[in-house]
Design a protein around this motif. Sequence first.
Motif, short mmCIF file in Angstrom:
data_model
loop_
_atom_site.label_atom_id
_atom_site.label_comp_id
_atom_site.label_asym_id
_atom_site.label_seq_id
_atom_site.Cartn_x
_atom_site.Cartn_y
_atom_site.Cartn_z
N HIS A 102 0.28 -1.87 3.49
CA HIS A 102 1.29 -2.82 3.01
C HIS A 102 2.55 -2.08 2.58
O HIS A 102 3.67 -2.47 2.91
CB HIS A 102 0.76 -3.66 1.85
CG HIS A 102 1.79 -4.60 1.31
ND1 HIS A 102 2.58 -4.27 0.23
CD2 HIS A 102 2.17 -5.83 1.71
CE1 HIS A 102 3.40 -5.27 -0.01
NE2 HIS A 102 3.18 -6.22 0.88
N TYR A 103 2.38 -1.00 1.85
CA TYR A 103 3.52 -0.24 1.36
C TYR A 103 4.37 0.29 2.52
O TYR A 103 5.60 0.26 2.47
CB TYR A 103 3.04 0.92 0.49
CG TYR A 103 4.16 1.75 -0.07
CD1 TYR A 103 4.92 1.30 -1.14
CD2 TYR A 103 4.49 2.98 0.50
CE1 TYR A 103 5.97 2.05 -1.65
CE2 TYR A 103 5.53 3.74 0.00
CZ TYR A 103 6.27 3.27 -1.08
OH TYR A 103 7.31 4.02 -1.56
N MET A 104 3.71 0.77 3.58
CA MET A 104 4.44 1.40 4.68
C MET A 104 4.92 0.40 5.74
O MET A 104 5.98 0.60 6.31
CB MET A 104 3.55 2.45 5.36
CG MET A 104 3.11 3.55 4.42
SD MET A 104 4.47 4.44 3.67
CE MET A 104 4.84 5.59 4.94
N PHE A 105 4.15 -0.68 5.97
CA PHE A 105 4.46 -1.56 7.09
C PHE A 105 4.46 -3.05 6.75
O PHE A 105 4.90 -3.85 7.57
CB PHE A 105 3.44 -1.34 8.23
CG PHE A 105 3.38 0.07 8.72
CD1 PHE A 105 4.42 0.62 9.44
CD2 PHE A 105 2.27 0.85 8.46
CE1 PHE A 105 4.36 1.93 9.90
CE2 PHE A 105 2.19 2.16 8.92
CZ PHE A 105 3.23 2.70 9.64
N VAL A 142 -2.00 -9.12 0.05
CA VAL A 142 -1.82 -7.87 -0.71
C VAL A 142 -0.56 -7.96 -1.55
O VAL A 142 -0.55 -7.57 -2.72
CB VAL A 142 -1.78 -6.65 0.24
CG1 VAL A 142 -1.33 -5.40 -0.49
CG2 VAL A 142 -3.13 -6.42 0.90
N LYS A 143 0.51 -8.51 -0.97
CA LYS A 143 1.76 -8.65 -1.71
C LYS A 143 1.57 -9.59 -2.90
O LYS A 143 2.01 -9.31 -4.01
CB LYS A 143 2.87 -9.17 -0.81
CG LYS A 143 4.18 -9.33 -1.57
CD LYS A 143 5.27 -9.86 -0.70
CE LYS A 143 6.55 -9.98 -1.53
NZ LYS A 143 7.62 -10.63 -0.85
N GLU A 144 0.92 -10.72 -2.67
CA GLU A 144 0.70 -11.68 -3.75
C GLU A 144 -0.16 -11.09 -4.86
O GLU A 144 0.11 -11.31 -6.04
CB GLU A 144 0.06 -12.96 -3.19
CG GLU A 144 1.02 -13.78 -2.34
CD GLU A 144 0.34 -14.91 -1.58
OE1 GLU A 144 -0.91 -15.05 -1.66
OE2 GLU A 144 1.05 -15.65 -0.89
N GLU A 145 -1.19 -10.33 -4.48
CA GLU A 145 -2.04 -9.68 -5.49
C GLU A 145 -1.24 -8.65 -6.29
O GLU A 145 -1.40 -8.55 -7.51
CB GLU A 145 -3.23 -9.01 -4.81
CG GLU A 145 -4.25 -9.98 -4.28
CD GLU A 145 -5.31 -9.31 -3.41
OE1 GLU A 145 -5.29 -8.05 -3.28
OE2 GLU A 145 -6.13 -10.04 -2.85
N ALA A 146 -0.37 -7.91 -5.62
CA ALA A 146 0.45 -6.91 -6.31
C ALA A 146 1.41 -7.59 -7.28
O ALA A 146 1.58 -7.13 -8.41
CB ALA A 146 1.22 -6.07 -5.29
N LEU A 147 2.00 -8.70 -6.84
CA LEU A 147 2.92 -9.43 -7.72
C LEU A 147 2.17 -10.02 -8.91
O LEU A 147 2.66 -9.97 -10.04
CB LEU A 147 3.64 -10.54 -6.94
CG LEU A 147 4.69 -10.07 -5.95
CD1 LEU A 147 5.22 -11.25 -5.14
CD2 LEU A 147 5.83 -9.35 -6.63
N ALA A 148 0.99 -10.57 -8.67
CA ALA A 148 0.20 -11.16 -9.76
C ALA A 148 -0.22 -10.09 -10.76
O ALA A 148 -0.13 -10.31 -11.98
CB ALA A 148 -1.02 -11.88 -9.19
#
Length: 154
Positions: A102-105, A142-148
Motif C-alpha cells: 500500500h505504501y509503495m503502490f 488497508v488505507k481505511e485501517e491506517a486512517l482508523a
Amino acid sequence: MDSLTVVKDVSIIIAGAVTLITFMMGVIQYARQGHDARATQFVQMRRRFLEDPAFRELLNLLARDDPRLAEMPIQDRRNFVGFFEEVALMVNSKIIKPGVAHYMFGYYVRLVDRSEHFWAGLDRESVYWQVFRQFAQQMKMVKEEALASREMRL
C-alpha cells in the motif's frame, strides 16, 4: 561418581549446546537470506515501475485523471494493470506485506481503479482483471485501517 562419567556427561552437554547454537544460527541466516531476496525483488519492481516510460506517462495522466488516458495504447494500460497484479500476487504469496504494498503502490492502484478514462476500451469487470479488482479493494481497506488507527491515536 568417577571422573570418566563426568567428562562424558559434560562432553554430551557441550556437543548438544554447540549443535543447538549452530542450528539456530543456520535458521537465522536462512531467514535473513529470504528477507534480502524479497527486498531485492521488491526494489527491482519499484525501479521497473518508475523507470518504464509508458508507466511514467500513465502516472502523469492518472494524477489528473486526464481524458488522454483513453488515447493511450491499450497494451500499455494492460501492462500497467498487470504490474499491479504482480504486486498483488506477491502480497497474496506473503512475499511482501499488504502495508508495504500500500505504501509503495496503493495510491496508484486506487487512481487506476477510480479512473473512467483509464478503462476506456478495456472491460474493467472482465474475469481477467479479478486479481486487480481484489487488490484495489484490499488497498482501500488497508488505507481505511491506517486512517482508523491514526484517528484512534489522536
